[in-house]
Design a protein around this motif. Structure first.
Motif, PDB file in Angstrom:
ATOM      1  N   THR A  15       0.836  -1.198   0.000  1.00 30.06           N
ATOM      2  CA  THR A  15       0.000   0.000   0.000  1.00 30.06           C
ATOM      3  C   THR A  15       0.874   1.251   0.000  1.00 30.06           C
ATOM      4  OG1 THR A  15      -1.726  -1.188   1.212  1.00 30.06           O
ATOM      5  CG2 THR A  15      -1.853   1.224   1.216  1.00 30.06           C
ATOM      6  N   ILE A  19       1.059   4.273  -2.938  1.00 31.22           N
ATOM      7  CA  ILE A  19       0.770   5.673  -2.617  1.00 31.22           C
ATOM      8  C   ILE A  19       2.014   6.540  -2.801  1.00 31.22           C
ATOM      9  CG2 ILE A  19       0.043   7.276  -0.806  1.00 31.22           C
ATOM     10  CD1 ILE A  19      -1.635   4.988   0.381  1.00 31.22           C
ATOM     11  N   LYS A  23       2.818  10.005  -4.771  1.00 32.77           N
ATOM     12  CA  LYS A  23       2.937  11.255  -4.019  1.00 32.77           C
ATOM     13  C   LYS A  23       4.326  11.550  -3.465  1.00 32.77           C
ATOM     14  CE  LYS A  23      -1.824  11.404  -2.334  1.00 32.77           C
ATOM     15  NZ  LYS A  23      -2.633  11.535  -1.097  1.00 32.77           N
ATOM     16  N   VAL A  28       3.315  11.792   2.004  1.00 31.39           N
ATOM     17  CA  VAL A  28       2.391  10.758   2.475  1.00 31.39           C
ATOM     18  C   VAL A  28       2.568  10.563   3.980  1.00 31.39           C
ATOM     19  CG1 VAL A  28       1.721   8.335   2.265  1.00 31.39           C
ATOM     20  CG2 VAL A  28       2.492   9.582   0.259  1.00 31.39           C
ATOM     21  N   GLU A  32      -2.551   7.821   6.237  1.00 32.61           N
ATOM     22  CA  GLU A  32      -3.088   7.573   4.896  1.00 32.61           C
ATOM     23  C   GLU A  32      -2.776   6.143   4.448  1.00 32.61           C
ATOM     24  OE1 GLU A  32      -2.829   9.350   0.328  1.00 32.61           O
ATOM     25  OE2 GLU A  32      -1.657  10.307   1.916  1.00 32.61           O
ATOM     26  N   GLU A  36      -5.700   3.149   4.087  1.00 36.50           N
ATOM     27  CA  GLU A  36      -5.909   2.441   2.814  1.00 36.50           C
ATOM     28  C   GLU A  36      -5.610   0.948   2.947  1.00 36.50           C
ATOM     29  OE1 GLU A  36      -4.651   2.880  -1.850  1.00 36.50           O
ATOM     30  OE2 GLU A  36      -5.092   4.658  -0.656  1.00 36.50           O
TER      31      GLU A  36
END
Length: 198
Positions: A15, A19, A23, A28, A32, A36
């Motif tokens: 994950t 992400i 980003k 991040v 977050e 997720e």
């Protein structure tokens, strides 16, 4: 570590890779990633001591997968060194597309950013990229041995130069939003390896 613990750790890493591939590392937050991944915050520190430790583990996992993919190219039967190298660069172009690469291009995305933030992450990047260059060297040496490549100088130096060139091209693809830098990198690669007459 139990199977369930390994699965949870893998989910957090996968994950985070997806992400952060979009980003960056600094952009991040842990919440977050955990939201997720569907993992409670307290669980994070069971697997990782800090965000930096998570970043190091993330890069280690990324490069382990990346190097395994190169090893699969090296293990393909019946290919010349040149064919293996061109297959590697074809995969590179596909994975470093101008669209969202979803964490498949983590070295490009995070390289400059985290090298100045964390010494362990810088060392993970160094080890991973050295592994890539070493495998490229194997392909170049095989191509020189089978006559599919003409290699001026040392294969190790050429492998490093080509990797740096393609890494720069990947950054420019993101800036320009066109694959033209890859086409130029491929042309320069073919010239450096004496592949034009083929």
């Amino acid at each position: 570590m139990s199977v369930m613990e390994k699965d949870t750790r893998s989910v957090i890493l996968a994950t985070g890779q997806a992400i952060m591939g979009r980003k960056g590392f600094s952009g991040v937050g842990l919440m977050e990633i955990l939201a997720e991944a569907g993992v409670p915050k307290g669980s994070f520190y069971h697997y990782f001591k800090s965000k930096d430790a998570f970043g190091e583990a993330l890069l280690d996992a990324y490069f382990a997968d990346y190097l395994a993919a190169i090893d699969a190219i090296l293990a393909k039967p019946g290919l010349t060194g040149a064919e293996r190298l061109m297959l590697y660069f074809a995969n590179w172009r596909e994975n470093q597309s101008t669209s969202d690469c979803q964490g498949r291009c983590l070295a490009v995305k995070l390289g400059a950013e985290v090298a100045d933030l964390s010494e362990p992450m810088r060392l993970a990047l160094k080890a991973g990229t050295n592994g890539i260059i070493g495998r490229m060297q194997i392909m170049i040496e095989a191509g020189a041995a089978d006559g599919s490549l003409r290699v001026p100088g040392q294969a190790a130096d050429l492998a490093a130069t080509l990797y740096y060139q393609w890494l720069g091209a990947s950054v420019m693809v993101k800036i320009l939003r066109t694959h033209d830098p890859f086409e130029k990198a491929l042309e320069a690669t073919r010239m450096a390896l004496g592949m034009h007459a083929r």
